[in-house]
Design a protein around this motif. Structure first.
Motif, PDB file in Angstrom:
ATOM      1  N   VAL A 120       0.849  -1.187   0.000  1.00 18.26           N
ATOM      2  CA  VAL A 120       0.000   0.000   0.000  1.00 18.26           C
ATOM      3  C   VAL A 120       0.889   1.243   0.000  1.00 18.26           C
ATOM      4  CG1 VAL A 120      -1.979  -1.113   1.079  1.00 18.26           C
ATOM      5  CG2 VAL A 120      -0.240  -0.049   2.526  1.00 18.26           C
ATOM      6  N   GLU A 121       0.360   2.343  -0.511  1.00 19.42           N
ATOM      7  CA  GLU A 121       1.162   3.546  -0.672  1.00 19.42           C
ATOM      8  C   GLU A 121       1.484   4.213   0.658  1.00 19.42           C
ATOM      9  OE1 GLU A 121      -0.646   6.204  -3.421  1.00 19.42           O
ATOM     10  OE2 GLU A 121      -0.576   4.774  -5.089  1.00 19.42           O
ATOM     11  N   ASP A 122       0.519   4.228   1.587  1.00 19.11           N
ATOM     12  CA  ASP A 122       0.736   4.883   2.876  1.00 19.11           C
ATOM     13  C   ASP A 122       0.653   3.840   3.991  1.00 19.11           C
ATOM     14  OD1 ASP A 122       0.959   7.253   1.445  1.00 19.11           O
ATOM     15  OD2 ASP A 122      -1.119   7.824   1.765  1.00 19.11           O
ATOM     16  N   GLU A 123      -0.130   4.115   5.055  1.00 18.16           N
ATOM     17  CA  GLU A 123      -0.164   3.206   6.198  1.00 18.16           C
ATOM     18  C   GLU A 123      -1.025   1.977   5.921  1.00 18.16           C
ATOM     19  OE1 GLU A 123      -3.370   6.333   7.245  1.00 18.16           O
ATOM     20  OE2 GLU A 123      -1.492   6.220   6.098  1.00 18.16           O
ATOM     21  N   GLY A 124      -0.736   0.911   6.679  1.00 20.41           N
ATOM     22  CA  GLY A 124      -1.450  -0.338   6.479  1.00 20.41           C
ATOM     23  C   GLY A 124      -2.814  -0.374   7.148  1.00 20.41           C
ATOM     24  N   VAL A 125      -2.859  -0.117   8.465  1.00 16.99           N
ATOM     25  CA  VAL A 125      -4.109  -0.143   9.233  1.00 16.99           C
ATOM     26  C   VAL A 125      -4.128   1.105  10.108  1.00 16.99           C
ATOM     27  CG1 VAL A 125      -5.505  -1.363  10.933  1.00 16.99           C
ATOM     28  CG2 VAL A 125      -4.158  -2.664   9.270  1.00 16.99           C
ATOM     29  N   HIS A 126      -5.220   1.866  10.053  1.00 20.11           N
ATOM     30  CA  HIS A 126      -5.300   3.130  10.803  1.00 20.11           C
ATOM     31  C   HIS A 126      -6.583   3.175  11.627  1.00 20.11           C
ATOM     32  CE1 HIS A 126      -4.312   7.735  10.635  1.00 20.11           C
ATOM     33  NE2 HIS A 126      -4.658   7.332  11.856  1.00 20.11           N
ATOM     34  N   PHE A 127      -6.425   3.222  12.947  1.00 15.06           N
ATOM     35  CA  PHE A 127      -7.535   3.492  13.868  1.00 15.06           C
ATOM     36  C   PHE A 127      -7.562   5.012  14.064  1.00 15.06           C
ATOM     37  CE2 PHE A 127      -6.435  -0.867  14.639  1.00 15.06           C
ATOM     38  CZ  PHE A 127      -7.592  -1.506  15.054  1.00 15.06           C
ATOM     39  N   GLU A 168       3.444   3.885   7.836  1.00 13.92           N
ATOM     40  CA  GLU A 168       3.365   3.105   9.073  1.00 13.92           C
ATOM     41  C   GLU A 168       2.626   1.787   8.844  1.00 13.92           C
ATOM     42  OE1 GLU A 168       2.355   6.216   8.693  1.00 13.92           O
ATOM     43  OE2 GLU A 168       3.529   7.468  10.069  1.00 13.92           O
ATOM     44  N   GLY A 169       3.050   0.766   9.581  1.00 14.35           N
ATOM     45  CA  GLY A 169       2.297  -0.479   9.521  1.00 14.35           C
ATOM     46  C   GLY A 169       0.944  -0.325  10.181  1.00 14.35           C
ATOM     47  N   VAL A 170       0.952   0.169  11.424  1.00 14.42           N
ATOM     48  CA  VAL A 170      -0.281   0.377  12.203  1.00 14.42           C
ATOM     49  C   VAL A 170      -0.205   1.781  12.792  1.00 14.42           C
ATOM     50  CG1 VAL A 170      -1.694  -0.439  14.120  1.00 14.42           C
ATOM     51  CG2 VAL A 170      -0.367  -2.081  12.753  1.00 14.42           C
ATOM     52  N   TYR A 171      -1.290   2.511  12.693  1.00 14.97           N
ATOM     53  CA  TYR A 171      -1.330   3.910  13.110  1.00 14.97           C
ATOM     54  C   TYR A 171      -2.488   4.057  14.091  1.00 14.97           C
ATOM     55  CZ  TYR A 171      -0.280   8.872  11.931  1.00 14.97           C
ATOM     56  OH  TYR A 171       0.126  10.185  11.939  1.00 14.97           O
ATOM     57  N   LEU A 172      -2.183   4.441  15.311  1.00 15.76           N
ATOM     58  CA  LEU A 172      -3.208   4.577  16.355  1.00 15.76           C
ATOM     59  C   LEU A 172      -3.411   6.049  16.665  1.00 15.76           C
ATOM     60  CD1 LEU A 172      -2.056   1.722  18.800  1.00 15.76           C
ATOM     61  CD2 LEU A 172      -3.556   1.563  16.799  1.00 15.76           C
ATOM     62  N   GLY A 173      -4.549   6.594  16.272  1.00 13.76           N
ATOM     63  CA  GLY A 173      -4.837   7.997  16.533  1.00 13.76           C
ATOM     64  C   GLY A 173      -4.372   8.892  15.406  1.00 13.76           C
ATOM     65  N   ILE A 232       4.542   0.405  14.394  1.00 14.47           N
ATOM     66  CA  ILE A 232       3.354   0.954  15.054  1.00 14.47           C
ATOM     67  C   ILE A 232       3.673   2.380  15.476  1.00 14.47           C
ATOM     68  CG2 ILE A 232       1.691   0.742  16.941  1.00 14.47           C
ATOM     69  CD1 ILE A 232       2.309  -2.210  17.107  1.00 14.47           C
ATOM     70  N   ASP A 233       2.852   3.313  15.070  1.00 12.23           N
ATOM     71  CA  ASP A 233       2.986   4.703  15.497  1.00 12.23           C
ATOM     72  C   ASP A 233       1.823   5.010  16.428  1.00 12.23           C
ATOM     73  OD1 ASP A 233       3.767   7.304  15.814  1.00 12.23           O
ATOM     74  OD2 ASP A 233       3.638   7.856  13.697  1.00 12.23           O
ATOM     75  N   VAL A 234       2.136   5.191  17.704  1.00 13.10           N
ATOM     76  CA  VAL A 234       1.126   5.466  18.731  1.00 13.10           C
ATOM     77  C   VAL A 234       1.076   6.975  18.908  1.00 13.10           C
ATOM     78  CG1 VAL A 234       0.434   5.067  21.111  1.00 13.10           C
ATOM     79  CG2 VAL A 234       1.662   3.266  19.857  1.00 13.10           C
ATOM     80  N   LYS A 235       0.005   7.590  18.453  1.00 15.27           N
ATOM     81  CA  LYS A 235      -0.032   9.048  18.413  1.00 15.27           C
ATOM     82  C   LYS A 235      -0.417   9.671  19.754  1.00 15.27           C
ATOM     83  CE  LYS A 235       1.082  10.655  15.247  1.00 15.27           C
ATOM     84  NZ  LYS A 235       2.455  10.794  14.690  1.00 15.27           N
ATOM     85  N   GLU A 236       0.040  10.893  19.923  1.00 15.79           N
ATOM     86  CA  GLU A 236      -0.302  11.689  21.097  1.00 15.79           C
ATOM     87  C   GLU A 236      -1.808  11.827  21.239  1.00 15.79           C
ATOM     88  OE1 GLU A 236       0.922  14.583  17.713  1.00 15.79           O
ATOM     89  OE2 GLU A 236       1.551  12.634  18.512  1.00 15.79           O
ATOM     90  N   GLY A 237      -2.249  11.848  22.482  1.00 16.10           N
ATOM     91  CA  GLY A 237      -3.689  11.971  22.735  1.00 16.10           C
ATOM     92  C   GLY A 237      -4.390  10.649  22.930  1.00 16.10           C
ATOM     93  N   THR A 238      -3.751   9.548  22.545  1.00 17.84           N
ATOM     94  CA  THR A 238      -4.355   8.233  22.776  1.00 17.84           C
ATOM     95  C   THR A 238      -3.826   7.660  24.089  1.00 17.84           C
ATOM     96  OG1 THR A 238      -2.639   6.966  21.614  1.00 17.84           O
ATOM     97  CG2 THR A 238      -4.460   7.837  20.299  1.00 17.84           C
ATOM     98  N   SER A 239      -4.559   6.701  24.642  1.00 15.12           N
ATOM     99  CA  SER A 239      -4.135   6.138  25.925  1.00 15.12           C
ATOM    100  C   SER A 239      -4.713   4.737  26.117  1.00 15.12           C
ATOM    101  CB  SER A 239      -4.584   7.032  27.089  1.00 15.12           C
ATOM    102  OG  SER A 239      -5.996   7.075  27.171  1.00 15.12           O
ATOM    103  N   GLY A 240      -4.059   4.004  27.025  1.00 17.03           N
ATOM    104  CA  GLY A 240      -4.630   2.770  27.541  1.00 17.03           C
ATOM    105  C   GLY A 240      -4.590   1.580  26.628  1.00 17.03           C
ATOM    106  N   GLY A 241      -3.784   1.614  25.566  1.00 16.82           N
ATOM    107  CA  GLY A 241      -3.733   0.485  24.652  1.00 16.82           C
ATOM    108  C   GLY A 241      -2.745  -0.585  25.091  1.00 16.82           C
ATOM    109  N   THR A 242      -2.770  -1.698  24.379  1.00 21.18           N
ATOM    110  CA  THR A 242      -1.861  -2.810  24.648  1.00 21.18           C
ATOM    111  C   THR A 242      -1.244  -3.278  23.340  1.00 21.18           C
ATOM    112  OG1 THR A 242      -3.151  -3.552  26.557  1.00 21.18           O
ATOM    113  CG2 THR A 242      -1.653  -5.148  25.574  1.00 21.18           C
ATOM    114  N   ILE A 243       0.084  -3.447  23.342  1.00 17.91           N
ATOM    115  CA  ILE A 243       0.829  -3.944  22.188  1.00 17.91           C
ATOM    116  C   ILE A 243       1.549  -5.195  22.662  1.00 17.91           C
ATOM    117  CG2 ILE A 243       2.671  -3.426  20.542  1.00 17.91           C
ATOM    118  CD1 ILE A 243       1.922  -0.434  20.918  1.00 17.91           C
ATOM    119  N   ARG A 244       1.069  -6.358  22.238  1.00 13.62           N
ATOM    120  CA  ARG A 244       1.493  -7.606  22.876  1.00 13.62           C
ATOM    121  C   ARG A 244       1.718  -8.717  21.854  1.00 13.62           C
ATOM    122  NH1 ARG A 244      -3.198  -9.065  25.960  1.00 13.62           N
ATOM    123  NH2 ARG A 244      -2.363  -7.905  27.743  1.00 13.62           N
ATOM    124  N   GLY A 245       2.831  -9.435  22.007  1.00 13.13           N
ATOM    125  CA  GLY A 245       3.041 -10.667  21.252  1.00 13.13           C
ATOM    126  C   GLY A 245       3.270 -10.492  19.766  1.00 13.13           C
TER     127      GLY A 245
END
Length: 353
Positions: free
Chosen positions: A152-159, A185-190, A227-240
């Protein structure tokens, strides 16, 4: 009344009082919609109802696929198919609004876009050859399980846009940032604070909080952070998860597996490796953009049980950018983390037993 008439009356009354029969096989099948063409998939997404399963046949589906129908906690909507069911968006095209929203005559280029569509399950299929892979906007409680997102041209999965309480598990994300390495980014949170006017809560932060990212393979050739965990997000888990750093571009500071700008994340049991080609500084990094006393970004995160091989190139497995910015809510690196082939060591801060 004759005996025969009396018997018929009793039988009729019994039929009226009997409980309703269970749904027939045909009625139950109505909850599963089988699709095998792009036109059928678009129609099924447009008409999706709580509790329904949209089942993809093997094959390639070319087009713009947008879901805007909500499931419920009790009856999520499911989109499922084998890995050989492949979504491809040949866009983008047309002119869209400044803040992305489904608009007539505009193709975002996203492989799959959930917009205002909470409580969906996405399982099994592939997304490739699109501008972005899977994008969730205002779509909390979405579970992504077993997807393959690549090229993909940009990020893979974006929440995005407060798509909180989601899950990404058992998936593979690789070969992202093919057109714009700095945004691959592979995964983009926020969202970055510069985009909160579009993706924040009425001008506030994008609260894509409490997302669980587990048991995925991210990389190789993810051009920006795994994984890019963006400012303003909280309480997530990155596991395994397994991070393969080959192909990190170094553009826009893309030089680590995970960059944590959010707060209160648990990062545990992951395995990261780096080997050429690519640019690599540290395995995990923190940063503190848009930090205020009431909202300290990049703070209060915990690392434990992670295994890191920095390939003789990276400095630290876990580098905490600023201790003073998180004085009231420090980041914690446990001794259960291990590192090999580092030029600096495990971390640049004291280790917690």
């Amino acid at each position: 009344m004759s005996p025969r008439s009396a018997l018929l009356a009793v039988a009729a009354a019994a039929l009226l009082l009997a409980p309703a029969a269970p749904a027939s096989a045909a009625g139950a099948a109505a909850q599963t919609v089988d699709v095998s063409t792009a036109a059928q998939l678009k129609a099924a997404l447009a008409a999706a109802a709580p509790g329904q399963t949209i089942r993809l046949a093997a094959g390639e589906y070319h087009g713009s696929f947008v879901a805007r129908r909500a499931g419920t906690a009790e009856k999520p909507v499911t989109l499922t198919g084998p890995r050989t069911a492949v979504l491809v968006n040949d866009g983008p095209s047309g002119s869209g609004p400044a803040c992305p929203a489904p608009t007539a005559g505009w193709d975002s280029g996203y492989g799959l876009w959930l917009y205002g569509a909470p409580y969906w399950n996405l399982t099994g299929f592939t997304v490739k050859d699109s501008k972005k892979g899977v994008v969730l906007d205002s779509s909390p409680h979405v579970v992504i399980d077993g997807l393959y997102v690549h090229h993909v041209e940009d990020e893979g999965v974006h929440f995005r846009r407060s798509s909180a309480d989601g899950v990404l598990r058992n998936s593979v994300v690789e070969y992202t940032g093919r057109a714009q390495p700095a945004y691959g980014e592979g995964v983009y949170l926020g969202s970055a604070n510069s985009n909160w006017d579009c993706h924040g809560n009425t001008g506030g932060a994008d609260r894509s909080d409490r997302v669980l990212v587990e048991n995925n393979r991210i990389g190789p050739y993810v051009a920006a952070e795994g994984i890019d965990v963006k400012e303003g997000t909280s309480g997530g888990t990155i596991r395994g998860n397994t991070f393969d750093g080959r192909g990190l571009s170094g553009e826009n500071s893309a030089d680590s597996w995970v960059d944590v700008k959010g707060s209160g994340y648990l990062i545990e049991g992951n395995k990261g490796t780096f080997a050429p080609p690519g640019t690599f500084a540290n395995g995990y990094e923190t940063h503190n953009p848009a930090t205020t006393p009431s909202f300290p970004n990049g703070c209060g995160n915990v690392w434990r049980g992670n295994t890191s091989d920095l390939g003789g190139v990276g400095a630290y497995a876990i580098r905490i950018t600023s201790v003073s910015a998180c004085a009231g809510r420090p980041n914690v690196v446990h001794a259960s983390n291990t590192v090999a082939h580092a030029t600096g060591g495990l971390t640049n801060v004291p280790v917690t037993p």
